[in-house]
Each structure stands twice: as structure tokens, then as C-alpha cells.
Design a protein around this motif. Structure first.
Motif: not given
Length: 600
Positions: A182-195
Motif C-alpha cells: 500500500v502506497v497512500d497518504h490518507h489518514k490512518c487508524a491505529h490498527q493498520l490493514p494486513k499488507a
């Protein structure tokens, strides 16, 4: 910069309440060119004062005066998962794996995908692309699409400008044995998706140094990944018998995506755009050159052209046409194909304007019913989802409030919305919080823009919650609103030479605002409407000078109506951006009007 608060200082030109309700204050020191020796607190030149008033320390002026990558580029390894991402892509390149770039359908997504595809092509690897259909698939990676790409041979998928919140989709890909970066710049939550790797300067676990680059667009993050990939392959000896990629040649893509995504133009982004415009003027990218020609530009593009001419055409494909058109244009090496696609995008852009006008009219009809809400939330059936973001921006400008426009689908009972915020109000964080509280089915974004999916039946509950959460921050932002001015001149002083001098402090954009100039006092000679709702003025000054001013989409505003109904000869002050009008036989300076005030 002065330590005294601006409210304790006298307003510029004596304007404490303009026709748009704002007080006028200096952004930095006194730049009234009508006063001897008033070229800023340090007696400096105009460009230096522009830099100082935008927060550049006195000791760092040289680096910002001519922004270069050498001066602002960080080591890509400071970002979490960057090295892991580079190593996994390098493994795929060396091993001959099939790589697919999964991009978003807007300009940032198209330029990010094109940049990585072109980088891999320069390295000797032909990657494929996948751009979802806005209407059929919506925003972000689809688990079904990721799994299907895996079945057709893609062992590595790189998502760009999306994926930071794609828990379910990335989980499905993982179960199917497909690696996703994942290459992104949007805000993230504390838990990240598995990648396999998630590269995003807005991860909450980033270091302070990496988080300072949270203003990058996705294409900027993708460019840093391209640097990291090249370095990884170099260490592995991959370039022992082949040329390294010329990554600088891809900066035109970075510039376009950065400006079109309204990323803050300070620091590294400003260097990206400054250097990218130079590459763009060389017309190396066949598709970009065709896009410039289709936009009827007779000169090398400037920063504003990226946001108002080139960007909207790329966006039109994802909004109302075919989502892959932007990427196809930006990676093609065929001039005939480039000409066809750019012409198609121009046609779609005209179609988009017509659709946008219909949705905007319907949306604005609901504004009166918003009463005293801090956030405008409007919705309707049969509103094209491809234009709701643009309409949200228009409503935000008209109301001065964060605005959400939601297209309802009666079949599903759901609505897809897009929002735009005002400075000082973090809309993206509020949308993420609403999703975490169960008020939305999906949602995310960043401070100034956000997207969401909601149940139609719960929109009123969501709107009430949003109003309660943001009312205080909206009130603070509105109370502190003032027009920040960089310069004050008499009408005769607004000359092309001055405009050119001001432009040397650019490129300008969000986060690095263009210089605002006050002109006056002037007397009104003529005021009328051009186009559908643009206000045009001709004014004269006591110094014998005269000038033309235009205020876009302002005829129906309070300011526009006041000026249109004013008596000829009434004295006033004008404020806005000084620009070059090159339509005549010789260039002349004009004012793009943003505010005005009576001087009598």
C-alpha cells in the motif's frame, strides 16, 4: 515576524470589515509601497519578505528561494515499511513476477500509477494497471478485484492513493496468497490493514521526522518509493549491465498529482512542483504534451494550469467517463493514441461541467434549510457521484463552512459522499471518528477533504453528530478569518514587472498562498457580469492609473451584488492576486479580485 497579535494592529487600508466581512491584515510586515522604506520589517526585497511571511527562518532563505530536491528530499528509509516495500518490488523485478499497480481514479491516483509503471518500465519490467470504476466499484481496493488479479497471475499488487483503510479487501488478498503493498497518504487508524508493506507518512506510528512529510500527495510518496527501489536494485548489482532510471524525468507527473490533489505546497512539495514544471516544459511525456495541447495552452504550463486546466481533464475520465483514460494517457508512447485520449478527456470535461452545474443547483437549493449548522450536509438522488466533490468545494466557498455532498442510491439505501473543509477544521479526522462510532459504513480522508459511505436512513443522525463535534472548531476558524495581505500599491503601481517579481516567490498553492495585493483607493468606472456569474470591474485611481479586475463566480455573492449596485465613481479598496493579462497586443497587469471595501 512581529510578535504582537494582528488584532492589536491597525487593519491594512483601514479595512476592519470588508464587503465579505473580513478585516485586512498584513501577512508579514508593512508592505505598503506607497510609504517610503516600508518594504517589510527588515528592509528586504519583495521575494525575501514573501518567504519570511510564510514562516521561512532568516537562516533558511536560500534553500526556499530556489526549492530543489537536493535541498528538501529526505532519505526514503525514514518511513515505516519503505525498505520492505522496495525489497519486495525488487524481488519481483529480478524474479520476473507479474506486478499490477492498482490506482485510484483521480489525478493523484493516475499520476501515482503512471509514475510507478514508468519507473518499472525504465528498469526493464512491464507492469500492468488496474483502475476501479467509480460508479460500479467505488473508492479503494476491492477484495474481489485483488483476488481476481491474483488468479490472472499477479503475485504482487501495489495500491497507490488508496488502501490505508482497506481491511477487508487486503485480508481477502492475503488469504488468496497475493502480496499487496500500500502506497497512500490518507489518514490512518491505529490498527493498520494486513499488507506486505504499508508506506504512508500519515501512519500514526511514524517518527516525527517522517510525519513531517504528511502533506505529500500519494504521487510524492510513490516517487520516494521509486528512489528506494532504485537504491535497493543498485545495492543488489542489478544495474551492473544496464542504465539506472532517470527518475528526475518523472517529476512532471509528481507536480501534476501534487497540485491537482490540493496538497500543501511547502517544503518538499514546493520543490517537486518547481522542478516538475521545468520537466513539463520539455514535453518529454507524450501524453502530458498532448494534454497540454488539448488544454489550449500556448506556453509552458504554470502551477495554476495544473489545477485548473490539466488536472480537471484527467479527473473527468474517472468522474464521468472511463476510469483508465488518465493512466493510459500518461504512460503511452504513441502520439496518435495520446491525441485521441486527450481529446476524449476534454470532451468528458465539458460533459462533467454540465452535470456539475445541475447537481450544484439542486444542492444549493438545500442550503437555506441548514439553518445554523456548523457543517453543511446536503444530499439527493440522481446526483452523479463523479461531481459531488467539486460541488462540495463550491458550497464550501459560498458558505465559508465545511461541506458534504451526498449522492443517494435508492436501490441500495446508501449514499456516497464527498466533503471539503475550511482551514483549521480537520474533516478527515471527524469522518474517521464517525466511522469508528458506527455512524458510517466507510469513510476517510485528510484535513481538507474526505469521502464516506452512509446509510441513507441515518444521515440526519450523522449530520447532528458532525455538527456537535465540529461546531467549536468551525466557530474558531470563522472568527479568526481575515484577509492576509502581502502588498499594497496605487493603481499605477500594478505593473507586469511587479507581477513577475511576486511570482519569483512561487510556486504558490495551498500551504504556500499566493501574494495578495491591496490596490487603491480607486473609483468605480464600470462593473458588469461576464460569462454566467463572473464580476468584471474597471477602476481608476487618484494617481491617474486604471486597471481591470475580475472576480470569478462572484456575481451573486454579497460583495458582487454590492459592487454591481454601487454608484459610479464610488471610492473603494480592492484586494486579490495580481496576474498578467496577455490577451492584448502587450501584456498588462490585472487583479483577480477576492475582496473589496468602501473607501468613503
Amino acid at each position: 515576524m512581529a510578535s504582537v497579535s494582528e488584532t492589536s494592529l491597525p487593519p491594512v487600508c483601514g479595512v476592519s470589515h470588508s464587503l465579505s466581512g473580513k478585516a485586512w491584515h498584513w501577512r508579514g510586515g508593512n508592505m505598503d509601497l506607497g510609504q517610503a522604506g516600508a518594504i517589510g520589517p527588515l528592509g528586504t526585497d519583495i521575494v525575501t519578505q514573501i518567504l519570511l511571511s510564510r514562516g521561512v527562518p532568516q537562516t533558511d532563505l536560500d534553500r526556499h528561494r530556489t526549492p530543489t530536491l537536493r535541498g528538501f528530499l529526505p532519505d526514503p528509509s525514514i518511513f515505516n515499511d519503505m525498505d520492505a516495500a522496495a525489497e519486495r518490488i525488487a524481488q519481483a523485478v529480478v524474479g520476473g513476477e507479474k506486478i499490477t499497480i492498482y490506482g485510484d481514479y483521480d489525478v493523484d491516483g493516475a499520476t501515482s500509477a503512471a509514475l510507478l509503471i514508468r519507473t518499472l518500465r525504465l528498469i526493464g519490467c512491464d507492469a500492468e494497471y488496474y483502475i476501479p470504476d467509480r460508479l460500479l466499484e467505488g473508492y479503494g481496493p476491492s477484495g474481489k478485484a485483488l483476488v481476481e488479479l491474483g488468479k490472472t497471475g499477479s503475485s504482487l499488487i501495489v495500491t497507490v492513493d488508496c488502501g490505508a483503510m482497506a481491511y477487508e479487501a487486503l485480508g481477502m488478498a492475503r488469504e488468496a496468497g497475493v502480496d499487496v503493498i500500500v502506497v497512500d497518504h490518507h489518514k490512518c487508524a491505529h490498527q493498520l490493514p494486513k499488507a506486505a508493506a504499508l508506506v504512508n507518512p500519515n501512519r500514526l506510528d511514524e517518527s516525527d521526522e517522517a510525519a513531517s512529510f504528511g502533506h505529500l500527495a500519494a504521487v510524492g510518496v510513490a516517487f520516494l518509493l521509486a528512489i528506494a527501489l532504485t537504491r535497493t536494485l543498485r545495492v543488489q548489482g542489478y544495474f551492473a549491465d544496464r542504465e539506472e532510471p532517470d527518475l528526475m524525468s518523472l517529476l512532471d507527473l509528481v507536480a501534476l498529482g501534487t497540485v491537482a490533489d490540493v496538497a500543501a505546497l511547502h517544503g518538499l512539495n514546493r520543490a517537486f512542483v518547481a522542478q516538475g514544471l521545468k520537466i513539463m516544459s520539455q514535453r518529454r511525456n507524450i501524453g502530458m504534451a498532448a494534454l497540454i495541447d488539448a488544454s489550449r495552452l500556448k506556453r509552458a504550463p504554470i502551477c495554476s494550469d495544473l489545477g485548473f486546466a490539466l488536472g480537471p481533464r484527467i479527473n473527468a475520465g474517472g468522474r464521468v467517463g472511463e476510469s483508465t483514460l488518465g493512466v493510459r494517457l500518461l504512460i503511452t508512447e504513441n502520439p496518435d493514441e495520446a491525441a485521441r485520449i486527450s481529446a476524449q478527456l476534454s470532451s468528458l470535461n465539458e460533459e462533467r461541467r454540465a452535470i456539475e452545474a445541475e447537481v450544484q443547483q439542486a444542492a444549493e437549493a438545500q442550503i437555506a434549510a441548514q439553518h445554523n449548522r456548523a457543517v453543511v450536509v446536503v444530499s439527493g438522488t440522481d446526483w452523479h457521484p463523479g461531481v459531488i466533490g467539486i460541488v462540495a468545494g463550491r458550497i464550501k466557498e459560498k458558505t465559508g463552512k465545511p461541506s458534504l455532498v451526498i449522492a443517494l442510491d435508492e436501490t441500495t439505501g446508501e449514499g456516497k459522499g464527498s466533503g471539503r473543509s475550511i482551514a483549521g477544521v480537520d474533516l478527515g479526522a471527524a469522518i474517521i471518528a464517525a466511522r469508528e462510532e458506527g455512524l458510517l459504513l466507510a469513510g476517510g480522508g485528510h484535513a481538507m477533504a474526505a469521502g464516506l459511505t452512509a446509510e441513507s436512513a441515518r444521515l440526519d443522525v450523522f449530520a447532528d453528530w458532525l455538527d456537535q463535534r465540529l461546531s467549536a472548531s468551525v466557530s474558531r476558524a470563522q472568527t479568526s478569518q481575515s484577509l492576509k495581505l502581502d502588498l499594497s500599491v496605487a493603481p499605477r503601481g500594478l505593473q507586469p514587472e511587479l507581477v513577475n517579481a511576486l511570482e519569483q516567490g512561487g510556486p504558490y498553492g495551498v500551504g504556500w498562498p499566493g501574494p495578495k495585493v491591496a490596490v487603491g483607493p480607486v473609483h468605480l468606472i464600470k462593473a458588469d457580469i461576464v460569462g454566467t456569474d463572473h464580476l468584471r470591474l474597471i477602476v481608476g485611481g487618484n494617481d491617474g492609473g486604471s486597471l481591470k479586475a475580475i472576480a470569478f463566480r462572484a456575481a451573486e455573492t454579497e460583495m458582487g451584488q454590492a459592487i454591481l449596485h454601487a454608484e459610479k465613481g464610488r471610492k473603494m479598496w480592492l484586494a486579490g492576486r495580481a496576474k498578467i493579462d496577455d490577451w492584448g497586443t502587450r501584456p498588462a497587469a490585472e487583479l483577480h479580485l477576492e475582496d473589496a471595501a468602501w473607501a468613503d
